[in-house]
Design a protein around this motif. Structure first.
Motif, PDB file in Angstrom:
ATOM      1  N   LEU A 195       0.828  -1.205   0.000  1.00 13.04           N
ATOM      2  CA  LEU A 195       0.000   0.000   0.000  1.00 13.04           C
ATOM      3  C   LEU A 195       0.865   1.259   0.000  1.00 13.04           C
ATOM      4  O   LEU A 195       0.586   2.223  -0.731  1.00 13.04           O
ATOM      5  N   ALA A 196       1.925   1.246   0.804  1.00 13.40           N
ATOM      6  CA  ALA A 196       2.793   2.424   0.884  1.00 13.40           C
ATOM      7  C   ALA A 196       3.405   2.758  -0.474  1.00 13.40           C
ATOM      8  O   ALA A 196       3.414   3.922  -0.908  1.00 13.40           O
ATOM      9  N   LEU A 197       3.917   1.742  -1.165  1.00 20.28           N
ATOM     10  CA  LEU A 197       4.542   1.985  -2.470  1.00 20.28           C
ATOM     11  C   LEU A 197       3.524   2.428  -3.513  1.00 20.28           C
ATOM     12  O   LEU A 197       3.805   3.319  -4.331  1.00 20.28           O
ATOM     13  N   LEU A 198       2.360   1.782  -3.539  1.00 26.85           N
ATOM     14  CA  LEU A 198       1.330   2.190  -4.487  1.00 26.85           C
ATOM     15  C   LEU A 198       0.983   3.666  -4.311  1.00 26.85           C
ATOM     16  O   LEU A 198       0.774   4.391  -5.293  1.00 26.85           O
ATOM     17  N   GLU A 199       0.951   4.131  -3.074  1.00 25.34           N
ATOM     18  CA  GLU A 199       0.628   5.527  -2.817  1.00 25.34           C
ATOM     19  C   GLU A 199       1.792   6.445  -3.140  1.00 25.34           C
ATOM     20  O   GLU A 199       1.605   7.523  -3.725  1.00 25.34           O
ATOM     21  N   GLU A 200       3.007   6.056  -2.790  1.00 25.30           N
ATOM     22  CA  GLU A 200       4.168   6.916  -3.051  1.00 25.30           C
ATOM     23  C   GLU A 200       4.401   7.112  -4.543  1.00 25.30           C
ATOM     24  O   GLU A 200       4.800   8.197  -4.984  1.00 25.30           O
ATOM     25  N   PHE A 201       4.162   6.067  -5.328  1.00 27.13           N
ATOM     26  CA  PHE A 201       4.398   6.189  -6.767  1.00 27.13           C
ATOM     27  C   PHE A 201       3.415   7.140  -7.438  1.00 27.13           C
ATOM     28  O   PHE A 201       3.661   7.590  -8.563  1.00 27.13           O
ATOM     29  N   LYS A 202       2.335   7.466  -6.766  1.00 27.69           N
ATOM     30  CA  LYS A 202       1.389   8.423  -7.332  1.00 27.69           C
ATOM     31  C   LYS A 202       2.006   9.811  -7.463  1.00 27.69           C
ATOM     32  O   LYS A 202       1.566  10.616  -8.296  1.00 27.69           O
ATOM     33  N   THR A 203       3.019  10.106  -6.653  1.00 28.76           N
ATOM     34  CA  THR A 203       3.659  11.424  -6.726  1.00 28.76           C
ATOM     35  C   THR A 203       5.087  11.346  -7.256  1.00 28.76           C
ATOM     36  O   THR A 203       5.851  12.308  -7.112  1.00 28.76           O
ATOM     37  N   TYR A 204       5.458  10.223  -7.840  1.00 26.37           N
ATOM     38  CA  TYR A 204       6.740  10.153  -8.544  1.00 26.37           C
ATOM     39  C   TYR A 204       6.680  11.088  -9.763  1.00 26.37           C
ATOM     40  O   TYR A 204       5.589  11.422 -10.257  1.00 26.37           O
ATOM     41  N   PRO A 205       7.824  11.504 -10.287  1.00 35.46           N
ATOM     42  CA  PRO A 205       7.852  12.534 -11.343  1.00 35.46           C
ATOM     43  C   PRO A 205       7.452  12.007 -12.717  1.00 35.46           C
ATOM     44  O   PRO A 205       8.203  12.083 -13.697  1.00 35.46           O
ATOM     45  N   PHE A 206       6.233  11.484 -12.800  1.00 38.71           N
ATOM     46  CA  PHE A 206       5.723  10.916 -14.048  1.00 38.71           C
ATOM     47  C   PHE A 206       5.660  11.960 -15.162  1.00 38.71           C
ATOM     48  O   PHE A 206       5.936  11.676 -16.326  1.00 38.71           O
ATOM     49  N   GLY A 207       5.284  13.187 -14.803  1.00 37.88           N
ATOM     50  CA  GLY A 207       5.123  14.229 -15.811  1.00 37.88           C
ATOM     51  C   GLY A 207       6.378  14.477 -16.634  1.00 37.88           C
ATOM     52  O   GLY A 207       6.303  14.693 -17.852  1.00 37.88           O
ATOM     53  N   ALA A 208       7.536  14.442 -15.989  1.00 43.14           N
ATOM     54  CA  ALA A 208       8.792  14.678 -16.709  1.00 43.14           C
ATOM     55  C   ALA A 208       9.061  13.549 -17.707  1.00 43.14           C
ATOM     56  O   ALA A 208       9.600  13.786 -18.799  1.00 43.14           O
ATOM     57  N   ILE A 209       8.683  12.324 -17.336  1.00 39.55           N
ATOM     58  CA  ILE A 209       8.872  11.181 -18.243  1.00 39.55           C
ATOM     59  C   ILE A 209       7.921  11.298 -19.428  1.00 39.55           C
ATOM     60  O   ILE A 209       8.305  11.066 -20.582  1.00 39.55           O
ATOM     61  N   TRP A 210       6.671  11.666 -19.160  1.00 43.84           N
ATOM     62  CA  TRP A 210       5.692  11.835 -20.235  1.00 43.84           C
ATOM     63  C   TRP A 210       6.135  12.933 -21.212  1.00 43.84           C
ATOM     64  O   TRP A 210       6.056  12.757 -22.438  1.00 43.84           O
ATOM     65  N   ASP A 211       6.637  14.043 -20.676  1.00 41.23           N
ATOM     66  CA  ASP A 211       7.084  15.128 -21.546  1.00 41.23           C
ATOM     67  C   ASP A 211       8.215  14.664 -22.463  1.00 41.23           C
ATOM     68  O   ASP A 211       8.266  15.020 -23.648  1.00 41.23           O
ATOM     69  N   LYS A 212       9.127  13.866 -21.917  1.00 34.17           N
ATOM     70  CA  LYS A 212      10.234  13.360 -22.733  1.00 34.17           C
ATOM     71  C   LYS A 212       9.712  12.415 -23.812  1.00 34.17           C
ATOM     72  O   LYS A 212      10.201  12.446 -24.957  1.00 34.17           O
TER      73      LYS A 212
END
Length: 419
Positions: free
Chosen positions: A372-389
């Motif tokens: 549960l902790a990891l599933l929640e923490e990954f929600k705020t990982y820097p996904f946007g920067a990867i998507w932009d790339k």
């Protein structure tokens, strides 16, 4: 801090979990989304004797610039696809035939009526998918088609579906990629029926006749699509999920799951793992139901993320055929395509950037706290920067930069159309 530095920092955060961003990009590039043409003209089509939209389907809004010709619709789709990363497909309904001003009823459509679509698809390197149109027609006014008590009406719609499969075969042969032919019917009753079985027997017999002509799966894949209820069929729909799932399993057809065609408390994401155990492939129509099958533009909500996760974590990127099905006439239609399709792709990238194997292991170990902790923490990982790339690598605008191009297209093209 430059975009490249931001990306490298984000990439490093994922890589500490053994997640390869480069591998995620490579996988994502190979996943085609079947983009539905009918968002661009509010499911109008180009029949000479065009009839009012019916069959439990409703499109609301009157945003200016709706496509009214095949050329306009294809132009709008080209603009949308120029803003969407990846190489995708286009999904057509039978009402988008081009008949040179001649009245051609639906039981008479031929491959030649879609030649312009095929030539356009070849020019742009696209695959095409197909749907017979069993609504908005005089022979469907009472909401019954393949299950109608009148055999003559049933035969008309059987012939239409058989013609549709031949058109899809033509697509497959010309474009070198099989077309998905999906059958959905509106048939049902507003109030509690006195006989549920007989209409379903008629539907089974009609499908058996439609599929009696064998078509090589190298050119055409057959799918059937269920629905829980619709406008005018609130109490009973003949083609229920149970009916079509049984028919698909027994007859080696694809079961297509539309995300808006179930009870509001049911979710398609929860069905995928079961379907994939018993079917080689599963097809999707992804939309966004708001309290009912309202076909809103797809947003990156929890269910869309969960669909992406189920596809990726079950290693099913090549087994789930993803199509879209939404229509909103209250906003810019090119923007609607762009928003919805980009979000579908985002959900897959989000899933590819999760430590899926580690999370599975935690579940098997009973370590639900860390899971549960990891599933929640990954929600705020820097996904946007990867998507932009990813967008940059695919030569499409990142973030909201695409919106300026849509606004320019509206000023230069859409605003000059007569509505």
């Amino acid at each position: 801090m430059t975009k490249e530095i931001v990306f490298e920092h984000a990439k490093a955060q994922y890589e500490k979990w053994g997640i390869s961003v480069d591998e995620a990009f490579d996988k994502l590039k190979k996943v085609p989304i079947s983009i539905h043409c009918w968002q661009g003209d509010d499911i109008g089509g180009f029949e000479v004797n065009q009839q009012e939209l019916s069959g439990g389907i409703d499109v609301t809004g009157n945003y200016p610039g709706k496509a009214t010709t095949p050329e306009e619709l294809r132009s709008d789709m080209e603009k949308a696809m120029s803003l969407i990363p990846g190489k995708h497909r286009v999904n057509l309904h039978a009402i988008y035939a081009e008949t040179d001003g001649k009245v051609v009823d639906r039981d008479e459509i031929e491959p030649e009526h879609f030649e312009n679509w095929v030539n356009w698809a070849k020019e742009h390197g696209l695959g095409l998918d197909f749907n017979p149109t069993l609504f908005s027609h005089a022979k469907a006014e009472d909401g019954l088609t393949l299950t109608h008590p009148d055999k003559n009406i049933r035969d008309f719609w059987v012939q239409h579906c058989m013609k549709s499969r031949k058109i899809a075969e033509y697509f497959g042969k010309e474009l070198g990629t099989p077309a998905l032919t999906n059958i959905w019917i509106p048939d049902g009753y507003k109030d509690t029926p006195s006989d549920r079985l007989t209409p379903r027997k008629r539907l089974k017999d009609a499908l058996d006749e439609i599929y009696s002509v064998e078509i090589d799966e190298a050119y055409n894949l057959d799918a059937v699509e269920s629905k829980l209820f619709g406008i005018g069929s609130e109490a009973y729909v003949v083609g229920s999920h149970e009916f079509y799932m049984g028919y698909a399993m027994q007859n080696n057809k694809l079961c297509l799951l539309d995300t808006g065609h179930y009870h509001p408390t049911e979710v398609v994401s929860n069905k995928l793992s079961s379907m994939l155990l018993f079917s080689e492939k599963v097809a999707l129509h992804v939309s966004r139901p708001v309290r009912w099958d309202s076909d809103h533009v797809v947003t990156l909500d929890d269910e869309l993320k969960e669909i992406g996760l189920e596809i990726v974590r079950n290693d099913a990127l090549d087994r789930v055929i993803i199509g879209l099905d939404f229509f909103d006439a209250s906003i810019n239609r090119v923007a609607a395509w762009t928003i919805g399709t980009r979000n579908m792709i985002k959900s897959l990238l989000y899933a590819l950037l999760m430590p899926n194997e580690h999370l599975k292991q935690l579940q098997d170990e009973g370590n639900y706290t860390e899971r549960l902790a990891l599933l929640e923490e990954f929600k705020t990982y820097p996904f946007g920067a990867i998507w932009d790339k990813y967008c940059e690598e695919m030569n499409v605008p990142a973030q909201e930069d695409w919106l300026a191009e849509v606004k320019q297209y509206e000023d230069e093209v859409l605003s000059k159309r007569n509505s």
